[in-house]
Each structure stands twice: as structure tokens, then as C-alpha cells.
Enzyme design. Sequence first.
Site, mmCIF file in Angstrom:
data_model
loop_
_atom_site.group_PDB
_atom_site.id
_atom_site.type_symbol
_atom_site.label_atom_id
_atom_site.label_comp_id
_atom_site.label_asym_id
_atom_site.label_seq_id
_atom_site.Cartn_x
_atom_site.Cartn_y
_atom_site.Cartn_z
ATOM 1 N N ASP A 19 0.628 -1.178 -0.188
ATOM 2 C CA ASP A 19 0.130 0.326 0.203
ATOM 3 C C ASP A 19 0.637 1.437 -0.245
ATOM 4 O O ASP A 19 1.797 1.048 0.176
ATOM 5 C CB ASP A 19 -0.566 0.032 1.079
ATOM 6 C CG ASP A 19 -1.910 0.954 0.617
ATOM 7 O OD1 ASP A 19 -2.567 1.432 -0.227
ATOM 8 O OD2 ASP A 19 -3.355 1.053 2.241
ATOM 9 N N GLY A 20 0.392 2.361 -0.977
ATOM 10 C CA GLY A 20 1.218 3.672 -0.326
ATOM 11 C C GLY A 20 1.680 4.640 -1.966
ATOM 12 O O GLY A 20 1.756 5.160 -1.715
ATOM 13 N N ARG A 23 0.047 7.503 -2.639
ATOM 14 C CA ARG A 23 0.530 8.664 -1.371
ATOM 15 C C ARG A 23 2.290 8.883 -2.212
ATOM 16 O O ARG A 23 2.300 10.059 -2.039
ATOM 17 C CB ARG A 23 0.652 7.999 0.203
ATOM 18 C CG ARG A 23 -0.360 8.561 0.128
ATOM 19 C CD ARG A 23 -1.090 7.397 1.508
ATOM 20 N NE ARG A 23 -1.748 6.712 0.928
ATOM 21 C CZ ARG A 23 -1.636 5.292 2.167
ATOM 22 N NH1 ARG A 23 -1.154 5.627 3.382
ATOM 23 N NH2 ARG A 23 -1.718 4.366 1.978
ATOM 24 N N TRP A 24 3.068 8.325 -2.329
ATOM 25 C CA TRP A 24 4.352 8.290 -3.209
ATOM 26 C C TRP A 24 4.242 8.538 -4.165
ATOM 27 O O TRP A 24 5.278 10.303 -3.908
ATOM 28 C CB TRP A 24 4.741 7.092 -3.091
ATOM 29 C CG TRP A 24 5.686 7.023 -3.235
ATOM 30 C CD1 TRP A 24 6.730 7.063 -2.774
ATOM 31 C CD2 TRP A 24 6.014 6.586 -5.193
ATOM 32 N NE1 TRP A 24 8.255 6.747 -3.710
ATOM 33 C CE2 TRP A 24 8.164 7.128 -4.513
ATOM 34 C CE3 TRP A 24 6.379 7.323 -6.392
ATOM 35 C CZ2 TRP A 24 8.775 6.593 -5.976
ATOM 36 C CZ3 TRP A 24 7.393 7.077 -7.264
ATOM 37 C CH2 TRP A 24 8.499 7.134 -7.024
ATOM 38 N N THR A 65 -10.574 -7.059 -4.499
ATOM 39 C CA THR A 65 -12.259 -6.953 -5.648
ATOM 40 C C THR A 65 -13.533 -5.114 -5.181
ATOM 41 O O THR A 65 -13.388 -4.913 -5.764
ATOM 42 C CB THR A 65 -13.279 -8.031 -5.037
ATOM 43 O OG1 THR A 65 -13.283 -7.346 -3.241
ATOM 44 C CG2 THR A 65 -12.730 -8.716 -4.559
ATOM 45 N N ASN A 67 -10.959 -2.864 -5.475
ATOM 46 C CA ASN A 67 -10.454 -1.798 -6.306
ATOM 47 C C ASN A 67 -10.918 -1.009 -7.232
ATOM 48 O O ASN A 67 -10.624 -0.773 -7.965
ATOM 49 C CB ASN A 67 -8.975 -2.175 -6.447
ATOM 50 C CG ASN A 67 -7.740 -2.296 -5.145
ATOM 51 O OD1 ASN A 67 -6.901 -2.810 -5.035
ATOM 52 N ND2 ASN A 67 -8.058 -0.738 -4.100
ATOM 53 N N TRP A 68 -11.880 -2.347 -8.113
ATOM 54 C CA TRP A 68 -12.439 -1.905 -8.934
ATOM 55 C C TRP A 68 -13.446 -0.991 -9.173
ATOM 56 O O TRP A 68 -13.782 -0.082 -10.487
ATOM 57 C CB TRP A 68 -13.730 -3.325 -9.339
ATOM 58 C CG TRP A 68 -13.531 -4.466 -10.239
ATOM 59 C CD1 TRP A 68 -13.098 -5.824 -9.099
ATOM 60 C CD2 TRP A 68 -12.170 -4.956 -10.894
ATOM 61 N NE1 TRP A 68 -12.059 -6.840 -9.880
ATOM 62 C CE2 TRP A 68 -11.564 -6.117 -11.292
ATOM 63 C CE3 TRP A 68 -11.491 -4.335 -12.037
ATOM 64 C CZ2 TRP A 68 -11.097 -6.833 -12.424
ATOM 65 C CZ3 TRP A 68 -10.929 -4.540 -13.714
ATOM 66 C CH2 TRP A 68 -10.136 -6.009 -13.115
#
Length: 244
Positions: A19-20, A23-24, A65, A67-68
Site C-alpha cells: 500500500d501507498g 501517496r508516494w 475486489t 479496487n474495481w
Amino acid sequence: MKDQINTDRLPKHIAIIMDGNGRWAKQKGLIRAIGHENGTKSVRQTVEACAELGVENLTLYAFSTENWNRPKLEVETLMKLLVSSLKKEIKTLQDNNIKLNAIGNLSLLPKKVYKELLEVIDKTANNSRMTLTLALSYGSREELVQAITEISNKVKNNIISLESIDESVINKHLYTQNLPDVDLLIRTSGEQRISNFLLWQIAYAELFFTKVLWPDFTKQHLYDAIIDYQKRERRFGKTSEQLS
Ligand code: IPE
Ligand code: IPE
Ligand code: MG
């Protein structure tokens, strides 16, 4: 750092919530896609580090799921990145004797992704040093619904009896049927939640949260997590005295 790891007591199964990326990119004034692109470097580092150490199973949460529901363009970017990474990384997998596996509702993936995925799974099927599992279009609740439906059907059709249902039967109906329970779950980016990942399989996993954003995650960070894991006492309900 690597020297501090006891290779006789490695976690058999490491799972990572990568994750991230967004933001990165934002911190650098870049678009989210660049974050995802740089995240693939961390994937390579982590896969190599695990294989070198002798970790037998590594599972990476690449797309949920949920993220769709992201903007269409971002979903498309992620799918394209998947295809190009699979094409590019097949060599790393072969060189390191790594077998690719995938869990999730793969039928929802675009045809191109699905085809490429199956091809790499097929080509690496006989590799034996480590199993790398990609969780794609994966949701733990959906996995459980699917398992319960399948088991119920088998009971209805007298293939198995109601009395025979136990934990091992449930295990066999999950996408992760061939994998051991997770020993160490890592999540990057400072979020401390599970986000619908392997709910059943992490029942007794050690959790490791780090503020490092996924594109900044290196082999060193993985070693940190394993060293921390090895300092812990896994009691599985027993007392400390019982273990020694
Ligand atoms: C993880 O990074 C990658 C996926 C979920 C596909 P994010 O895209 O969630 O990055 P943040 O959480 O927005 O920083
Ligand atoms: C979890 O990350 C899914 C993946 C890493 C693939 P998200 O960024 O989607 O999780 P939430 O929405 O912040 O919980
Ligand atoms: Mg996120």
C-alpha cells in the site's frame, strides 16, 4: 541485517498488503500511475529477497475486489502494468526457480491480463524454490462465499456429508487451498487494517505494520520485518512455559 536472520526459523508464508503507491507519487508531485510503476521495483526486490532467504511462500495483494471501484483510468493503468510486469518478470521467475500462482475472482480480469497470467503460471508450473501468489481481483469475503456455496452444493448432492465439514474441508475450498496459513502479514504505508485480505488464513499470523510507502520498500525493509517476527513468541493459545 541479513546476517541477523535465522534461516532455520523463517516464516513459511509471508503475505504483503502493498500500500501507498498513490501517496508516494503525490508527495513527489507526480500522477498516481507513476507510483504504481515504481511499486513494481519493490515487488522485484521483495520476491528476490524471499527466494534468496528460502521463504517458501510469498503472497502479494495486488488488486482487491474493492479496487474495481477506482476511477476507470486508474484500473486500466493497473491492468496494463500487470501485463507488462508479467512479460518482463517471467525471466526473474525462471532464473530464481519461482512458481507463479494467482488467487481471486480471475474471471473478472480483462482477457489480455488473464491470458498473460495463465501463460506465466503455466511456464513456471514446475519451479519449486518458492511459490509467488498474486492476489488479483481478490476479496476474502467473496472467497468465503464461494467456498460456502461450493461446500453447500456438495452436501446437497451427497458428495460430502454435513458431519464431515471441518477446518480442513473449508481450507480445501478456498483459493489458497495449496498454501499454508500465513505466518507473517506485512502492510506498508502506515495503514493498520486488513482491507478484506486473507481473513481466514491470517487467524494466527504475526502482523507487521510499517510507515514505509510501497515504492520505497526494499530488501532491507523485508529483513527488518523478518527479524521482528523472529523476536516474537508465537503461543497459539498456550502459555509461554508450555512452549519451552
Ligand atoms: C496500493 O497503493 C496499490 C493498490 C491498491 C492497487 P494505493 O494505490 O492504494 O496507494 P495509496 O493508498 O492511495 O497511497
Ligand atoms: C488494499 O489497499 C488493496 C491492495 C493493496 C491491493 P487499498 O489502498 O485498496 O486499501 P484501503 O481502501 O485503503 O483499505
Ligand atoms: Mg491504498
